[in-house]
Design an enzyme around this catalytic site. Structure first.
Site, short mmCIF file in Angstrom:
data_model
loop_
_atom_site.label_atom_id
_atom_site.label_comp_id
_atom_site.label_asym_id
_atom_site.label_seq_id
_atom_site.Cartn_x
_atom_site.Cartn_y
_atom_site.Cartn_z
N LEU A 39 -11.02 9.18 -0.48
CA LEU A 39 -10.83 8.41 0.74
C LEU A 39 -9.57 7.57 0.57
O LEU A 39 -9.21 7.19 -0.54
CB LEU A 39 -12.02 7.47 1.00
CG LEU A 39 -13.38 8.11 1.25
CD1 LEU A 39 -14.43 7.01 1.44
CD2 LEU A 39 -13.36 9.01 2.47
N ASP A 40 -8.90 7.28 1.68
CA ASP A 40 -7.76 6.36 1.64
C ASP A 40 -8.17 5.05 0.98
O ASP A 40 -9.34 4.64 1.05
CB ASP A 40 -7.30 6.01 3.06
CG ASP A 40 -6.55 7.11 3.74
OD1 ASP A 40 -6.23 8.11 3.09
OD2 ASP A 40 -6.26 6.95 4.94
N LYS A 41 -7.21 4.38 0.43
CA LYS A 41 -7.45 3.04 -0.13
C LYS A 41 -8.14 2.15 0.89
O LYS A 41 -9.10 1.43 0.57
CB LYS A 41 -6.12 2.42 -0.56
CG LYS A 41 -6.21 0.96 -0.98
CD LYS A 41 -4.83 0.39 -1.28
CE LYS A 41 -4.91 -1.09 -1.61
NZ LYS A 41 -3.56 -1.68 -1.86
N GLY A 45 -7.16 11.78 2.78
CA GLY A 45 -6.81 10.94 1.65
C GLY A 45 -5.52 10.15 1.81
O GLY A 45 -4.72 10.38 2.68
#
Length: 346
Positions: free
Chosen positions: A169-171, A24
């Site tokens: 999830l990451d941006k 994340g």
């Protein structure tokens, strides 16, 4: 196929699940959780109630949540905590508000978003998240997030923790995400992720020619980088701040410039794939935070959650979802000279 194990621990090591961190993002997932905002009361709000003015000045949040901030002493007016929502304000007053994220979705407002729905029933929603979309509101990104979109997507989201979001999830990471639509499903999904019963597979485009075994199990603990709070890092085995982190990395294609790999998560630490790939000497293309460079039009980390396998959280049906990478990833892949076939994923 033999697997090279690069380890400071063991796959049998017991550790608590961390379902809300799935490689994340740093800023939106806990590194900058409080934001102080100062608002000056305009002339047309002279004589308004404090809570009414705040709802207009900070529209990202519900009025009830802003009232709760007042009760908690997080709103300052004229150098004192403004705890009474009905207190009147004057033009030119300065309101200082300490915005704090909450685990309950009710704090945030619904905002219609165009969601790429891969699967949906009464209990489960599977989405293909685009790069650039923040998952959960936090400092600097209080609106326009996936959570805001879920609140608008179905009425039940407002009664669920985090609107049913069970992992992140990451941006700037694209791909598949699971969302529960009922409390029964949310609780079952959290348990399944913690028990490693949800199989998560990612595609990553990385710098450098792949060498060594075609499959590697990276078993290296991850913790906060002591020199940069926005980064995570592989920790020494005796470091108390590190958490067990395990990733299986398999090469799909390689040339002298770059390699395409499939990554399977066994744990879900913040930035796990990005940290482990950088530690291996293969930072992701576009991932400048961990040593990568922007190449072939890829200005974000080249990471895509391409496959999810799990049992349905309510009826137990076996589910297997796959989505192709988005156009920017495919363009970079073509420019790199590497080839990808979804059928090659095990």
């Amino acid at each position: 196929m033999a697997t090279e194990i690069i380890s400071t621990g063991s796959l049998e090591t017991e550790f608590p699940g961390d379902p809300l961190s799935d490689g994340g993002a740093a800023v939106e997932d806990g590194l900058a959780e409080v934001e102080t905002r100062v608002c000056e009361v305009p002339a047309d709000m002279h004589g308004w109630r404090v809570d009414r003015a705040l709802a207009r000045l900070i529209p990202e949040f519900s009025r009830s949540y802003l009232q709760q901030l007042m009760a908690d002493g997080a709103v300052v007016l004229r150098d004192a905590a403004a705890r009474k929502p009905a207190a009147r304000i004057a033009a030119g007053d300065r309101l200082q508000v300490e915005l704090r994220p909450t685990q309950q979705a009710q704090a945030f407002v619904a905002q219609p978003l165009s969601l790429d729905v891969v699967y949906e029933d009464a209990h489960l929603l599977v989405l293909n998240k685009p790069a650039g979309l923040v998952v959960h509101p936090a400092a600097g990104n209080w609106s326009g997030t996936l959570l805001n979109g879920l609140l608008a997507h179905h009425a039940g989201a407002a009664s669920l923790p985090r609107a049913g979001i069970v992992h992140r999830l990451d941006k700037d990471t694209s791909g598949l995400m699971l969302v529960g639509k009922s409390r029964q499903a949310v609780e079952a999904l959290v348990r399944a992720i913690a028990a490693r019963d949800v199989q998560r597979q990612y595609l990553a485009l990385a710098h450098g020619a792949w060498t060594g075994a075609p499959e590697r199990l990276v078993d290296q603990p991850i913790g906060r980088d002591s020199h940069n709070r926005l980064r995570m890092a592989v920790m020494r085995p005796d470091a108390t701040s590190g958490k067990t982190a395990q990733t299986t990395v398999s090469v799909l294609d390689s040339n002298p410039t770059a390699c395409l790999v499939a990554c399977k998560l066994h744990t879900g630490r913040t930035h796990q794939i990005r940290v482990h790939m950088s530690w291996l000497g293969h930072p992701l293309v576009g991932d400048t935070l961990y040593g990568g460079r922007a190449l072939w039009g890829m200005g974000r980390q080249a990471l895509h959650a391409t496959r999810l396998r799990l049992a349905h959280p309510v009826n137990g049906q076996a589910l297997d979802f796959q989505v192709e990478p988005p156009p920017d990833f495919c363009h970079a892949l073509n420019e790199s000279g590497l080839r990808y076939n979804m059928a090659s994923l095990g």
